[in-house]
Design a protein around this motif. Structure first.
Motif, PDB file in Angstrom:
ATOM      1  N   SER A   1      13.004  -5.441 -28.039  1.00 23.55           N
ATOM      2  CA  SER A   1      13.054  -4.607 -29.224  1.00 23.55           C
ATOM      3  C   SER A   1      14.517  -4.265 -29.517  1.00 23.55           C
TER       4      SER A   1
ATOM      5  N   VAL B   1      16.746  -6.105 -31.054  1.00 21.14           N
ATOM      6  CA  VAL B   1      17.709  -7.217 -31.107  1.00 21.14           C
ATOM      7  C   VAL B   1      17.981  -7.674 -32.546  1.00 21.14           C
TER       8      VAL B   1
ATOM      9  N   ALA C   1      22.544 -11.606 -38.384  1.00 18.22           N
ATOM     10  CA  ALA C   1      21.431 -11.456 -39.331  1.00 18.22           C
ATOM     11  C   ALA C   1      21.705 -10.375 -40.368  1.00 18.22           C
TER      12      ALA C   1
HETATM   13  P1  GDP Z   1      14.029  -5.326 -34.062  1.00 18.63           P
HETATM   14  O1  GDP Z   1      13.593  -4.125 -33.293  1.00 18.63           O
HETATM   15  O2  GDP Z   1      14.327  -6.461 -33.161  1.00 18.63           O
HETATM   16  O3  GDP Z   1      13.109  -5.703 -35.178  1.00 18.63           O
HETATM   17  O4  GDP Z   1      15.466  -4.958 -34.701  1.00 18.63           O
HETATM   18  P2  GDP Z   1      15.875  -4.501 -36.178  1.00 18.63           P
HETATM   19  O5  GDP Z   1      15.843  -5.643 -37.117  1.00 18.63           O
HETATM   20  O6  GDP Z   1      15.109  -3.294 -36.542  1.00 18.63           O
HETATM   21  O7  GDP Z   1      17.413  -4.142 -35.917  1.00 18.63           O
HETATM   22  C1  GDP Z   1      17.797  -3.220 -34.915  1.00 18.63           C
HETATM   23  C2  GDP Z   1      19.180  -2.668 -35.262  1.00 18.63           C
HETATM   24  O8  GDP Z   1      20.153  -3.698 -35.135  1.00 18.63           O
HETATM   25  C3  GDP Z   1      19.281  -2.148 -36.683  1.00 18.63           C
HETATM   26  O9  GDP Z   1      20.104  -1.001 -36.677  1.00 18.63           O
HETATM   27  C4  GDP Z   1      19.955  -3.306 -37.425  1.00 18.63           C
HETATM   28  O10 GDP Z   1      20.686  -2.881 -38.546  1.00 18.63           O
HETATM   29  C5  GDP Z   1      20.880  -3.824 -36.337  1.00 18.63           C
HETATM   30  N1  GDP Z   1      21.232  -5.244 -36.556  1.00 18.63           N
HETATM   31  C6  GDP Z   1      20.419  -6.267 -36.892  1.00 18.63           C
HETATM   32  N2  GDP Z   1      21.119  -7.405 -37.031  1.00 18.63           N
HETATM   33  C7  GDP Z   1      22.418  -7.108 -36.767  1.00 18.63           C
HETATM   34  C8  GDP Z   1      23.631  -7.868 -36.760  1.00 18.63           C
HETATM   35  O11 GDP Z   1      23.678  -9.066 -37.024  1.00 18.63           O
HETATM   36  N3  GDP Z   1      24.768  -7.192 -36.419  1.00 18.63           N
HETATM   37  C9  GDP Z   1      24.776  -5.865 -36.125  1.00 18.63           C
HETATM   38  N4  GDP Z   1      25.940  -5.300 -35.813  1.00 18.63           N
HETATM   39  N5  GDP Z   1      23.653  -5.122 -36.150  1.00 18.63           N
HETATM   40  C10 GDP Z   1      22.487  -5.732 -36.461  1.00 18.63           C
END
Ligand code: GDP
Length: 198
Positions: free
Chosen positions: A10, A12, A170
């Motif tokens: 989670s 990522v 992303a």
């Molecule tokens: P999930 O839990 O894997 O679905 O993750 P999310 O898509 O909700 O992203 C988790 C956090 O990582 C959020 O604050 C996003 O804005 C951040 N995030 C996602 N992609 C990137 C990226 O490429 N670079 C950075 N610095 N942050 C990212």
């Protein structure tokens, strides 16, 4: 039916990546543990979809039993659907993945990411590692070489850039490397009809 799955710990950036890949926003319950079901995105009338599986591993506020249950669900989903899964995308956080893998290895545990990588391989599902948050990584080549090493892939990482390792950001929509690698696998699977989706 054909499917590309996204798996990863989670936080990522799986939801962010899913949004970039499909151009759609997903209203998944953001509370960890709430989203235990796979999140499908399909193209109407076409038998192809992206599936975002629940995040595994540590999540603050989620009990160990629940984390185990989530992981078991993920494993079952993959086993049950292995025949139609064309590619398994393992999403990792480039900034923290090495530290997390090494911490678990030092505790004599198999790190989830490494375990999932081999699990997909054993099922004969091509695995792509989407190394996300590369905007936060300074020593890019070194980091990617270390990741290859941890996954049992011979460095340098560039040897794997056609089919296995895809560094991405992303959040900024920088996912071309991943699209190229997915195209490679769709081509290998003789599913050129699906190229338009990636
Ligand atoms: P999930 O839990 O894997 O679905 O993750 P999310 O898509 O909700 O992203 C988790 C956090 O990582 C959020 O604050 C996003 O804005 C951040 N995030 C996602 N992609 C990137 C990226 O490429 N670079 C950075 N610095 N942050 C990212």
């Amino acid at each position: 039916d054909a499917e590309i799955i996204l798996i990863g710990r989670s936080n990522v950036g799986k939801s962010t990546l899913m949004r970039e890949l499909t151009g759609h926003t997903f209203s998944t319950g953001k509370k960890p543990g709430v989203t235990r079901k796979p999140n499908h995105y399909d193209w109407n009338a076409e038998s192809f979809m992206f599936t975002d599986l629940p995040g595994f591993g540590f999540m603050s506020g989620v009990e160990k039993d629940m984390r185990e249950a989530i992981k078991t669900d993920i494993v079952h989903y993959i086993e049950d659907n292995a025949e139609k899964i064309l590619v398994g995308v393992l999403v990792v956080d480039g900034k923290s993945v090495i530290d997390i893998i090494d911490r678990h290895t030092n505790n004599d545990e198999i790190p989830h990411d490494v375990e999932m990588f081999y699990f997909l391989e054993e099922l004969g599902i091509p695995v792509v590692v989407a190394v996300n948050k590369m905007d936060k990584v300074d020593d890019k080549d070194e980091r990617l070489d270390e990741l290859c090493d941890r996954l049992g892939l011979y460095p340098p990482w560039q040897q794997w850039s056609d089919d296995t390792i895809a560094p991405i950001t992303a959040k900024r929509g920088q996912i071309t490397s991943l699209r190229e690698v997915l195209k490679h696998h769709l081509h290998e699977a003789k599913r050129d009809d699906l190229l338009k989706f990636v």
